[in-house]
Write an enzyme that holds these catalytic residues in place. Structure first.
Site, PDB file in Angstrom:
ATOM      1  N   GLU A   1       1.130  -1.093  -0.247  1.00 25.93           N
ATOM      2  CA  GLU A   1      -0.113  -0.198   0.078  1.00 25.93           C
ATOM      3  C   GLU A   1       1.018   0.990  -0.213  1.00 25.93           C
ATOM      4  O   GLU A   1       0.478   2.526  -0.460  1.00 25.93           O
ATOM      5  CB  GLU A   1      -1.064  -0.064   1.232  1.00 25.93           C
ATOM      6  CG  GLU A   1      -2.024   1.398   1.332  1.00 25.93           C
ATOM      7  CD  GLU A   1      -2.757   1.099   2.537  1.00 25.93           C
ATOM      8  OE1 GLU A   1      -4.383   0.438   1.905  1.00 25.93           O
ATOM      9  OE2 GLU A   1      -2.946   1.368   3.516  1.00 25.93           O
TER      10      GLU A   1
ATOM     11  N   HIS B   1       5.900 -27.959   2.867  1.00 26.71           N
ATOM     12  CA  HIS B   1       5.735 -28.613   2.562  1.00 26.71           C
ATOM     13  C   HIS B   1       4.882 -27.996   1.804  1.00 26.71           C
ATOM     14  O   HIS B   1       3.247 -29.111   1.596  1.00 26.71           O
ATOM     15  CB  HIS B   1       4.679 -29.378   3.664  1.00 26.71           C
ATOM     16  CG  HIS B   1       5.939 -30.524   4.523  1.00 26.71           C
ATOM     17  ND1 HIS B   1       5.974 -31.397   4.527  1.00 26.71           N
ATOM     18  CD2 HIS B   1       6.362 -29.446   5.969  1.00 26.71           C
ATOM     19  CE1 HIS B   1       7.042 -31.530   5.670  1.00 26.71           C
ATOM     20  NE2 HIS B   1       7.595 -30.270   6.582  1.00 26.71           N
TER      21      HIS B   1
ATOM     22  N   LYS C   1     -14.097   1.761  -3.616  1.00 26.69           N
ATOM     23  CA  LYS C   1     -14.760   2.673  -2.401  1.00 26.69           C
ATOM     24  C   LYS C   1     -16.173   3.412  -3.003  1.00 26.69           C
ATOM     25  O   LYS C   1     -17.678   2.240  -3.125  1.00 26.69           O
ATOM     26  CB  LYS C   1     -14.384   2.994  -1.859  1.00 26.69           C
ATOM     27  CG  LYS C   1     -13.448   2.360  -0.429  1.00 26.69           C
ATOM     28  CD  LYS C   1     -12.984   3.561   0.156  1.00 26.69           C
ATOM     29  CE  LYS C   1     -11.780   2.591   1.412  1.00 26.69           C
ATOM     30  NZ  LYS C   1     -11.219   3.749   1.798  1.00 26.69           N
TER      31      LYS C   1
END
Length: 530
Positions: free
Chosen positions: A356, A387, A502
């Protein structure tokens, strides 16, 4: 005069572009591992870069590049309260939450900002003591046992990373006084899951929103209020604490909450864990003593980050190496692996912190740049990830630099001996083995079993994951990101990229989609299930 130039305009970057990486197989010796080591805060938390593809020639160019770009001078500008966040005309004051290093920083209203942060901190300590003593009880007269923080982005990721890192340490030292929980996602299942798992009568809720108008936090706050009311708690505000700006909607319009703590607009969410955003919950869960150690570690690391010598300034060197790996060697991601279960949330905070901050395509003067900026940050916990995705890291076609984080001792001091070694020794052995395997590889005539090596990594290590250590490590990464931003000549302290989504979401919620066929079509498929 401080020099603000694009990365590709710096003469020493042009020199760096012509320098080949060091061959790790031939140079990784005990002497190098001992010498290529820096303390992050001058004491017990170390940054080791012996397995990075650099040598003394690189270090010399790094030093010249740092000096040419005035990196330390730019850091001093931040510490002295200059308005470095130029797009929002704001200061950048997160360092001031853990101690004053530069000049007095006075805000426009004549308020001394160190005094402001210190007064908020004292208020936090006093409030925590009142809760712990039982002087402040829940709406139904119960002693508080749980804390739930409701916030998203920097109001959740950093605090959650610190909480999980310290929880077991606090338990071992009898400093874990309350249980902490987090609600961030707007998905109502998360709110329901958390609230249904605790006794609401014994729970204090922290609402964190800088503006007081964050969509997700407002929705989750209303979910909480409905839940409290349905449980017969009419005076629900007596169980809610607000963290926000002094002039936000929550501060100005909503009265009657148990307590208010204030943020400042000079600190972005991703840089806010050592402000009220992170410290209210940490003081409640783990006491003032823990908080002071976190701040001490961060402050000492902040001070050491002023060192102009790249060989004795861990975040500065880490930033220069990162630029070399991204912009010269073309490595596009960076993997953070902590060999400590307690740090399982830390890389998620670092994702936001770095991506960000530096995920930009224009420079600080709003001009398009033509070089790469931030790398993709991802990670996990060792040995689990060995793994899962380590196959790709060892033998895949992309080289991914890694940051390993490890500790000599465990937090809870419980262990078992099996096959002649303790589990903690096995954990550490795996960490060491991976560094060597990635660096040196292992030749095999069977191509399927051949390990090329030359996969660079750094190691951050200390004796134990303590509050002091996590504070130092937090500061290291914050300052690394800051120095990277300076080198890239971008503003690391705004985040315009989060705004468009937004706006469109609000448009969709208002059914204002008829002008965009794509929005309307997706809305029918997902929202209306046509």
């Amino acid at each position: 005069m401080i020099n603000y130039k694009n990365l590709n305009e710096l003469e020493n970057f042009k020199i760096l572009e012509r320098i080949d990486p060091e061959v790790l197989k031939t140079v990784l010796t005990g002497k190098r591992i001992k010498e290529y080591d820096i303390t992050i805060e001058g004491d017990s938390v170390h940054y080791n870069y012996a397995s990075k593809q650099i040598n003394e020639n690189h270090l010399k160019i790094f030093q010249n590049l740092s000096d040419e770009a005035n990196l330390i001078e730019k850091y001093k500008e931040i510490l002295n309260g200059e308005r470095v966040n130029i797009s929002e005309n704001r200061k950048v004051l997160h360092h001031l939450t853990r101690g004053q290093i530069g000049k007095d920083v006075i805000e426009d209203n004549k308020e001394n900002m160190r005094e402001f942060f210190q007064s908020e901190l004292e208020k936090i300590y006093n409030f925590a003591k009142q809760i712990h003593s039982g002087n402040i009880k829940s709406a139904n007269g119960k002693k508080f046992k749980n804390v739930v923080q409701i916030g998203i982005g920097g109001s959740s990721l950093g605090p959650k990373a610190l909480y999980s890192s310290i929880k077991n340490y606090a338990k071992k030292h009898n400093l874990a006084l309350m249980n902490g929980y987090f609600i961030s996602n707007i998905d109502p299942d998360e709110s329901a899951e958390v609230l249904n798992s605790i006794n609401i009568d014994e729970t204090l809720f922290i609402i964190v929103s800088k503006s007081g108008n964050t969509l997700e936090t407002k929705a989750n706050m209303q979910f909480l209020i409905n839940k409290l009311k349905s449980n017969g708690i009419k005076e629900y505000k007596k169980q809610m604490v607000i963290i926000t700006l002094k002039n936000s909607m929550l501060a100005l319009e909503e009265k009657g909450y148990l307590e208010y703590f204030f943020m400042h607009d000079s600190i972005g969410g991703r840089f806010s864990p050592t402000s009220a955003v992170g410290l209210v919950l940490l003081a409640l869960c783990f006491t003032e003593k823990i908080v002071k150690e976190i701040l001490k570690g961060a402050n000492k690391a902040d001070k050491k980050s002023l060192n102009k010598n790249v060989k004795d300034n861990a975040p500065l060197l880490a930033a220069l190496i990162s630029i070399y790996e991204r912009n010269v060697l073309n490595y596009s991601s960076n993997c953070i692996i902590a060999y400590s279960k307690a740090m399982e949330n830390f890389y998620l905070h670092l994702q936001q912190l770095e991506m960000e901050s530096n995920g930009k395509s224009v420079n600080r003067f709003n001009e398009t740049i033509n070089y790469k900026t931030v790398r993709i940050i991802w990670g996990g916990i060792g040995t689990d990830v060995q793994h899962s995705f380590f196959q790709m890291l060892h033998q895949g076609t992309d080289i991914v630099p890694m940051d390993f984080i490890g500790f000599n001792e465990t937090q809870l001091k419980e262990d078992v001996i099996s096959d002649n070694s303790s589990s903690n020794d096995k954990l550490k052995a795996n960490l060491i083995a991976q560094i060597i395997a990635f660096s040196k590889g292992k030749e095999n005539s069977n191509k399927n079993k051949n390990f090329k090596g030359e996969r660079p990594s750094a190691l951050i290590y200390s004796k134990e994951l303590t509050p002091y250590a996590i504070g130092s490590i937090l500061s290291h990464y914050e300052n690394k990101v800051m120095f990277e931003g300076f080198l890239l000549n971008i503003n690391s302290f705004d985040q315009e990229g989060v705004q468009l989504g937004k706006t469109l979401a609000n448009q969709i919620l208002k059914n204002d989609t008829f002008e965009d066929e794509a929005i309307e079509s997706y809305s029918k498929k997902i929202l209306k299930q046509d």
